[in-house]
Write a protein that holds these residues in place. Structure first.
Motif, short mmCIF file in Angstrom:
data_model
loop_
_atom_site.label_atom_id
_atom_site.label_comp_id
_atom_site.label_asym_id
_atom_site.label_seq_id
_atom_site.Cartn_x
_atom_site.Cartn_y
_atom_site.Cartn_z
N HIS A 91 -8.47 7.25 -14.41
CA HIS A 91 -9.91 6.93 -13.67
C HIS A 91 -9.41 5.65 -12.52
N PRO A 92 -10.23 5.62 -11.62
CA PRO A 92 -10.35 4.47 -10.83
C PRO A 92 -10.63 3.16 -11.23
N LEU A 140 -1.38 2.92 -7.59
CA LEU A 140 -1.80 3.34 -6.46
C LEU A 140 -1.75 4.99 -6.59
N SER A 141 -0.53 5.53 -7.31
CA SER A 141 -0.44 6.94 -7.47
C SER A 141 -1.09 7.51 -8.64
N ARG A 172 8.86 4.23 -3.53
CA ARG A 172 8.52 5.40 -3.38
C ARG A 172 7.66 6.23 -4.66
N ALA A 173 6.82 7.08 -4.26
CA ALA A 173 6.53 8.00 -5.61
C ALA A 173 6.43 9.20 -5.22
N SER A 174 6.31 10.16 -6.45
CA SER A 174 6.27 11.65 -6.06
C SER A 174 4.99 11.91 -6.99
N GLU A 199 0.77 -1.07 0.06
CA GLU A 199 0.00 -0.01 0.08
C GLU A 199 0.98 1.28 -0.01
N LEU A 200 0.29 2.28 -0.52
CA LEU A 200 0.94 3.64 -0.52
C LEU A 200 0.85 4.44 0.87
#
Length: 176
Positions: free
Chosen positions: A175-176, A119-120, A81-83, A3-4
Motif C-alpha cells: 500500500h502507498p 519505490l518498487s 536496479r530493481a526487477s 527516483e526509479l
C-alpha cells in the motif's frame, strides 16, 4: 531525490561504471558479475532491449514471468536496479519473490536499498499486488534492514538445493 526510471542510454556511463565496481569487488547479483562490459559499450541499445525481454506483451520462455527492470538514479547517476515481477511462478514463490534489487557498491549504506524497495513496492501496488514476497540471504543484513524498514514481516529462514546459503522470506505490504 533518487527516483526509479526505465533503463535508458543517458545512464550508460554511470551504469557501466557501476558494473565495473561490482565485478572488481565481486559484490553484486549473479548476472551483474557476468555482464560483458565491452559488448555493452559497443551496443548499449541491444543491452537495453535485452533488459526488456520479459516485459508485458513479450513472449515468455517456459518458467519465466512478466517483469520489468527499473533503475534507481539521481540526475544522470545510476545507483541501483530493481526487477519487479508481475506474478509468481512456483520457483519465485520458493526463492526470489516479487522484487529483486541491487545497489552499486559505492552507493551502499546510504539508504538507497530502502528507497529502491519503497519505490518498487509502489510499482507492485500499481500492478495489483497487495503483499509482495521478498527474499534475501540470511547474512545480508543490509537487505534485511531495508525490507524491515518497509514493513516486511519475516516468514522464516529456508534452504533450497540450488542456493548455497540459507535465505529469509518476507511478506511486505505494498500500500502507498
Amino acid at each position: 531525490m533518487p527516483e526509479l526510471v526505465q533503463p535508458a542510454g543517458r545512464y550508460k556511463a554511470s551504469f557501466l561504471e557501476a558494473v565495473r565496481e561490482a565485478q572488481s569487488s565481486g559484490s553484486g547479483l549473479g548476472d551483474t558479475l557476468r555482464f560483458n562490459v565491452p559488448d555493452m559499450q559497443r551496443d548499449f541499445p541491444s543491452f537495453l532491449a535485452h533488459l526488456c525481454r520479459f516485459a508485458p506483451g513479450q513472449p515468455l520462455p517456459d518458467g519465466f514471468v512478466h517483469s520489468e527492470y527499473l533503475w534507481l538514479v539521481e540526475g544522470d547517476t545510476y545507483l541501483g536496479r530493481a526487477s519487479v515481477r508481475h506474478t509468481l511462478n512456483d520457483r519465485l514463490r520458493q526463492f526470489g519473490g516479487h522484487i529483486g534489487y541491487e545497489v552499486r557498491p559505492s552507493a551502499r549504506r546510504q539508504g538507497h536499498a530502502t528507497r529502491i524497495l519503497q519505490l518498487s513496492l509502489k510499482r507492485a501496488h500499481q500492478l495489483g499486488i497487495a503483499q509482495a514476497l521478498l527474499t534475501c540471504d540470511a547474512d545480508n543484513t543490509g537487505s534485511r534492514r531495508a525490507i524491515e524498514k518497509n514493513a516486511g514481516v519475516l516468514e522464516g529462514e529456508f534452504r533450497i538445493d540450488d542456493h548455497p546459503k540459507p535465505f529469509l522470506r518476507f511478506w511486505v505490504p505494498t500500500h502507498p
